[in-house]
Design a protein around this motif. Structure first.
Motif, PDB file in Angstrom:
ATOM      1  N   TYR A 214      -4.086   7.577   4.119  1.00  0.00           N
ATOM      2  CA  TYR A 214      -3.051   6.571   4.371  1.00  0.00           C
ATOM      3  C   TYR A 214      -2.924   6.269   5.862  1.00  0.00           C
ATOM      4  CZ  TYR A 214       1.462   4.225   4.380  1.00  0.00           C
ATOM      5  OH  TYR A 214       2.459   3.320   4.572  1.00  0.00           O
ATOM      6  N   ASP A 215      -2.948   7.300   6.703  1.00  0.00           N
ATOM      7  CA  ASP A 215      -2.837   7.097   8.144  1.00  0.00           C
ATOM      8  C   ASP A 215      -4.007   6.317   8.702  1.00  0.00           C
ATOM      9  OD1 ASP A 215      -0.398   8.367   8.270  1.00  0.00           O
ATOM     10  OD2 ASP A 215      -1.248  10.306   8.880  1.00  0.00           O
TER      11      ASP A 215
ATOM     12  N   SER B  58       0.826  -1.204   0.000  1.00  0.00           N
ATOM     13  CA  SER B  58       0.000   0.000   0.000  1.00  0.00           C
ATOM     14  C   SER B  58       0.865   1.262   0.000  1.00  0.00           C
ATOM     15  CB  SER B  58      -0.940   0.009   1.203  1.00  0.00           C
ATOM     16  OG  SER B  58      -0.211   0.093   2.402  1.00  0.00           O
ATOM     17  N   LYS B  59       2.047   1.205   0.603  1.00  0.00           N
ATOM     18  CA  LYS B  59       2.924   2.367   0.603  1.00  0.00           C
ATOM     19  C   LYS B  59       3.389   2.684  -0.818  1.00  0.00           C
ATOM     20  CE  LYS B  59       6.812   4.479   2.806  1.00  0.00           C
ATOM     21  NZ  LYS B  59       7.253   4.793   4.108  1.00  0.00           N
ATOM     22  N   GLN B  60       3.675   1.661  -1.594  1.00  0.00           N
ATOM     23  CA  GLN B  60       4.095   1.870  -2.976  1.00  0.00           C
ATOM     24  C   GLN B  60       2.959   2.474  -3.805  1.00  0.00           C
ATOM     25  OE1 GLN B  60       5.316  -1.664  -4.981  1.00  0.00           O
ATOM     26  NE2 GLN B  60       6.047  -0.576  -6.780  1.00  0.00           N
TER      27      GLN B  60
ATOM     28  N   LYS C 145      -4.902  -1.555  10.322  1.00  0.00           N
ATOM     29  CA  LYS C 145      -4.174  -2.829  10.193  1.00  0.00           C
ATOM     30  C   LYS C 145      -3.777  -3.398  11.514  1.00  0.00           C
ATOM     31  CE  LYS C 145      -2.244  -2.585   5.632  1.00  0.00           C
ATOM     32  NZ  LYS C 145      -1.040  -2.608   4.843  1.00  0.00           N
TER      33      LYS C 145
ATOM     34  N   PHE D 185       0.509   4.360  -2.665  1.00  0.00           N
ATOM     35  CA  PHE D 185       0.336   5.744  -2.255  1.00  0.00           C
ATOM     36  C   PHE D 185       1.466   6.624  -2.768  1.00  0.00           C
ATOM     37  CE2 PHE D 185      -2.923   4.199   0.566  1.00  0.00           C
ATOM     38  CZ  PHE D 185      -3.817   5.259   0.581  1.00  0.00           C
ATOM     39  N   ASN D 186       2.681   6.107  -2.861  1.00  0.00           N
ATOM     40  CA  ASN D 186       3.779   6.883  -3.438  1.00  0.00           C
ATOM     41  C   ASN D 186       3.513   7.185  -4.908  1.00  0.00           C
ATOM     42  OD1 ASN D 186       5.272   7.118  -1.111  1.00  0.00           O
ATOM     43  ND2 ASN D 186       6.481   5.293  -1.507  1.00  0.00           N
TER      44      ASN D 186
ATOM     45  N   GLU E 262      -3.579   2.681   7.749  1.00  0.00           N
ATOM     46  CA  GLU E 262      -2.516   2.042   8.519  1.00  0.00           C
ATOM     47  C   GLU E 262      -2.940   1.759   9.953  1.00  0.00           C
ATOM     48  OE1 GLU E 262       0.707   0.900   7.837  1.00  0.00           O
ATOM     49  OE2 GLU E 262      -0.095   1.020   5.801  1.00  0.00           O
TER      50      GLU E 262
ATOM     51  N   SER F 252      -2.486  11.854   2.761  1.00  0.00           N
ATOM     52  CA  SER F 252      -1.796  11.370   3.965  1.00  0.00           C
ATOM     53  C   SER F 252      -2.787  11.002   5.066  1.00  0.00           C
ATOM     54  CB  SER F 252      -0.802  12.408   4.469  1.00  0.00           C
ATOM     55  OG  SER F 252      -1.461  13.564   4.917  1.00  0.00           O
TER      56      SER F 252
END
Length: 71
Positions: free
Chosen positions: A64-65, A2-4, A71, A6-7, A68, A61
């Motif tokens: 995304y927070d 998921s970080k990839q 999880k 969002f990047n 996260e 952001s």
């Protein structure tokens, strides 16, 4: 993973907002006068890109927070 994603959304959204800030206004190089003596005059496209990217990155952001934390 998921970080990839969002990047990629950050880079793609940043480029789209910068492109649209040059295309959408009738005169993107119109100068916005400075509010104070310490700042300089800025073109309209720069102001739109700066404010648009600020709010886009703030919203992204926040999403995304919250994902996260779940999880």
């Amino acid at each position: 993973m998921s970080k990839q994603i969002f990047n990629e959304l950050v880079i793609g959204g940043f480029l789209v907002i910068c492109y649209l800030s040059l295309i959408l206004p009738k005169d993107p190089f119109q100068t916005i006068p400075a509010l104070t003596m310490f700042t300089c005059d800025k073109p309209l496209w720069f102001c739109i890109a700066l404010v648009g990217n600020f709010f886009y990155l703030l919203i992204l952001s926040t999403i995304y927070d919250t994902l996260e934390q779940k999880k």
